[in-house]
Design an enzyme around this catalytic site. Structure first.
Site, short mmCIF file in Angstrom:
data_model
loop_
_atom_site.label_atom_id
_atom_site.label_comp_id
_atom_site.label_asym_id
_atom_site.label_seq_id
_atom_site.Cartn_x
_atom_site.Cartn_y
_atom_site.Cartn_z
CD GLU A 165 -2.91 -1.53 0.09
OE1 GLU A 165 -2.90 -0.49 -0.48
OE2 GLU A 165 -3.38 -2.46 0.22
N GLY A 166 1.88 1.27 -0.66
CA GLY A 166 3.01 2.43 -0.68
C GLY A 166 3.91 2.23 0.43
#
Length: 592
Positions: free
Chosen positions: A393-394
């Protein structure tokens, strides 16, 4: 400060009422029931099938997904109109926390719900929702998400996959997507490609589409029970109705959904940390060395207390965000906007919870000693499975830059009055009392307020020094982010603890107090050291001296012996494994 102003960094300004913050203790009977159902499913259905999942038996994974759907666990965020159960965000958090007990299945279900169901719910047309959502919510079809490529991970808009318009209004997709969770058995992919090589767009692509070819499973460090593989698109033709959202607006789908994913990852990793702390405490109570349980040794008490305190801070922040997201009963059509408003807090949770989990799992292995390094105990597998959470998610580095950048932009646009607050601080710093309060409640409020003010001071000074070039000063942005993360964690911790201390039975109240004092003390020490590095990068001369002097007053803690707090909290971990801070979630009957 009202509930509606608790997002986007607005909590940095002024005081928040304790009554405006949702806490784990505020869960109702419906929350407890859904939590018990999810926990029972993981413990009775998923964990016993771990060997089959790690052997890549995707038929078992599909069976579990169907049963998960039958229980309503895949539809907690989905309205009843589309086959879901339409529960609140707190319920969704509780389901994700329970799934966090089995990282591989949490990854499978999380990608399905957060990266396929949610994009359809927020951006799909009525026809797309009617066609796909009932099957996805029931677990009859499995979803996946194709964003990353060899040359575009964090730089998602640098994707090279193309979507060439066809005469009939459809598109031909070409390219390769990497790291696709559920790729080995997914039925529907949300894929991102550029129309005419330029307009970044999301597409719904069924697995049965000619030209869609899943690749071989990746050999991963952990998460062996979840599928991860590349997806090859070679002349894959889809109709015009495959566009999800609008042509050229794929970034809205990708980035808004990632806010949701970061929030839910915070819930899953918090659940994993709670399980690991429980196991560490039980092991420490039964493992004997030198004629006594290792839980009796001060070095182990130090570890257990730090694990519990960090978990307490992460859990407090998690439920605070969940309550803020639920405020006002936002209809599902507007949920994407609500999550966009909470982008700062979603990134804070993602970083805070994933790094808390990594710390807890590392100490869990240390407490297990040699047994933690072998596969006879779960500790080794937990550790491997968790490492990817700081990349999912980053990356945490990207999330630090994102949340600091969001604070800068919101301040520059006047959406949050951070600039005015920063300008007013120098005079306020000179009037601060030299001696901090000693009473526990007053001290906790002092540290929470000081961390927020110190964050505003650093942010304001950085914006004034670098102005439009601040985006190039990544070290400074990371320091701002670290200050903001600690400020939010401590503020959430204090708001929760002060209410519980006045309401709970003495031994439970003592655990909340001890955890809050540890969290606040350690955060103040970190912030003092961080500001000594960061302020010389944004100030100089008299302004630097005033800021450093003011920071010392903002963050000053009286010298205190932490051992009583830590010993008491460690004893609570051993006496009440899994329920250090109150009642354990009650197991209910499985529904369906």
């Amino acid at each position: 400060m009202t509930m509606t102003s608790q997002f986007g960094g607005a909590w940095l300004l002024g005081e928040t009422s304790q009554d405006d913050v949702f806490r784990p203790e505020d869960r109702n009977d419906e929350h407890r029931m859904i939590a018990a159902t999810a926990q029972a499913f993981i413990e009775q259905e998923v964990i016993p099938r771990n060997d089959a999942l790690e052997a890549k038996n995707w038929a078992v994974a599909r069976q579990l997904m169907r049963h998960c759907g039958e229980l309503g666990l895949l539809g907690v965020d989905v309205p009843e109109d589309f086959g879901g159960v339409g529960l609140d965000t707190v319920s969704s958090v509780l389901v994700s926390e329970a799934m966090g007990r089995h990282a591989s299945f949490a990854t499978t279900a999380g990608a399905h719900m957060g990266l396929c169901v949610v994009p359809l719910l927020w951006f799909g047309t009525p026809a797309q929702r009617s066609r796909y959502l009932p099957g996805l919510v029931a677990g009859e079809i499995v979803g996946a998400y194709g964003l990353s490529e060899a040359g575009s991970g964090s730089d998602a808009l640098g994707a090279r996959a193309t979507a060439t318009p066809l005469p009939d209004g459809g598109y031909e997709l070409n390219g390769e997507k990497l790291w696709i969770t559920n790729c080995g058995f997914a039925d529907l992919f949300v894929v991102f490609a550029k129309v005419n090589g330029d307009h970044f767009t999301a597409f719904l692509v069924p697995r049965t589409t000619p030209g869609v070819t899943p690749g071989r499973e990746e050999h991963k460090m952990g998460l062996h029970g979840s599928s991860t593989a590349p997806l090859l698109l070679q002349g894959a033709r889809v109709g015009a109705d495959a566009v999800l959202g609008e042509v050229g607006k794929g970034h809205k789908v990708a980035f808004t959904v990632l806010n949701y994913g970061r929030f839910k990852l915070g819930a899953m990793t918090t659940g994993g940390a709670r399980q690991a702390l429980k196991e560490a405490a039980k092991y420490a109570a039964t493992r004997r060395q030198f004629g006594q349980p290792i839980a009796d040794f001060g070095a182990i008490k130090l570890k257990l207390s730090e694990m519990a305190a960090r978990l307490y801070a992460g859990e407090s922040a998690l439920f605070r965000v969940a309550g803020s997201l639920d405020h006002g009963g936002t209809p599902h059509e507007a949920r994407s906007r609500v999550f966009e408003q909470h982008a700062v807090e979603a990134s804070i949770l993602k970083v805070l919870a994933s790094e808390t989990l990594q710390y807890v799992l590392d100490e869990n292995i240390q407490i297990h000693g040699g047994n933690g390094f072998v596969r006879d105990y779960p500790a080794e597998g937990y550790y491997r499975d968790a490492r990817v959470n700081r990349i999912f998610e980053g990356t945490n580095e990207i999330n630090r830059l994102l949340l600091a950048g969001q604070l800068v932009r919101r301040a520059a646009r006047g959406e949050v009055a951070l600039i005015a607050a920063a300008r007013a601080l120098p005079e306020q710093l000179l009037t601060l009392p030299i001696t901090p309060p000693e009473e526990a409640g007053a001290l906790l409020r002092h540290v929470a307020s000081g961390l927020k003010q110190a964050t505003v001071m650093l942010l304001g000074a950085a914006m004034q020094r670098y102005q439009e070039q601040i985006a190039d000063e990544q070290e400074v942005l990371v320091w701002i982010a670290d200050m903001a993360i600690d400020a939010y964690a401590v503020d959430s911790t204090v708001l929760r603890a002060l209410r519980v201390i006045g309401e709970a039975e003495p031994e439970v109240a003592a655990s909340h107090r001890d955890a809050a004092l540890i969290v606040a003390s350690e955060a103040a020490l970190r912030a003092d050291a961080l500001l000594r590095r960061a302020l010389p990068a944004v100030l100089e001369g008299d302004m630097l001296r005033i800021a450093l002097s003011g920071a010392r007053r903002l963050l000053k803690m009286p010298a205190a012996d932490q051992r009583p707090w830590r010993r008491s909290l460690a004893a609570a971990c051993v006496a009440r494994p899994g329920a250090v801070f109150g009642e354990p979630a009650r197991h209910g009957m499985l529904a369906g």
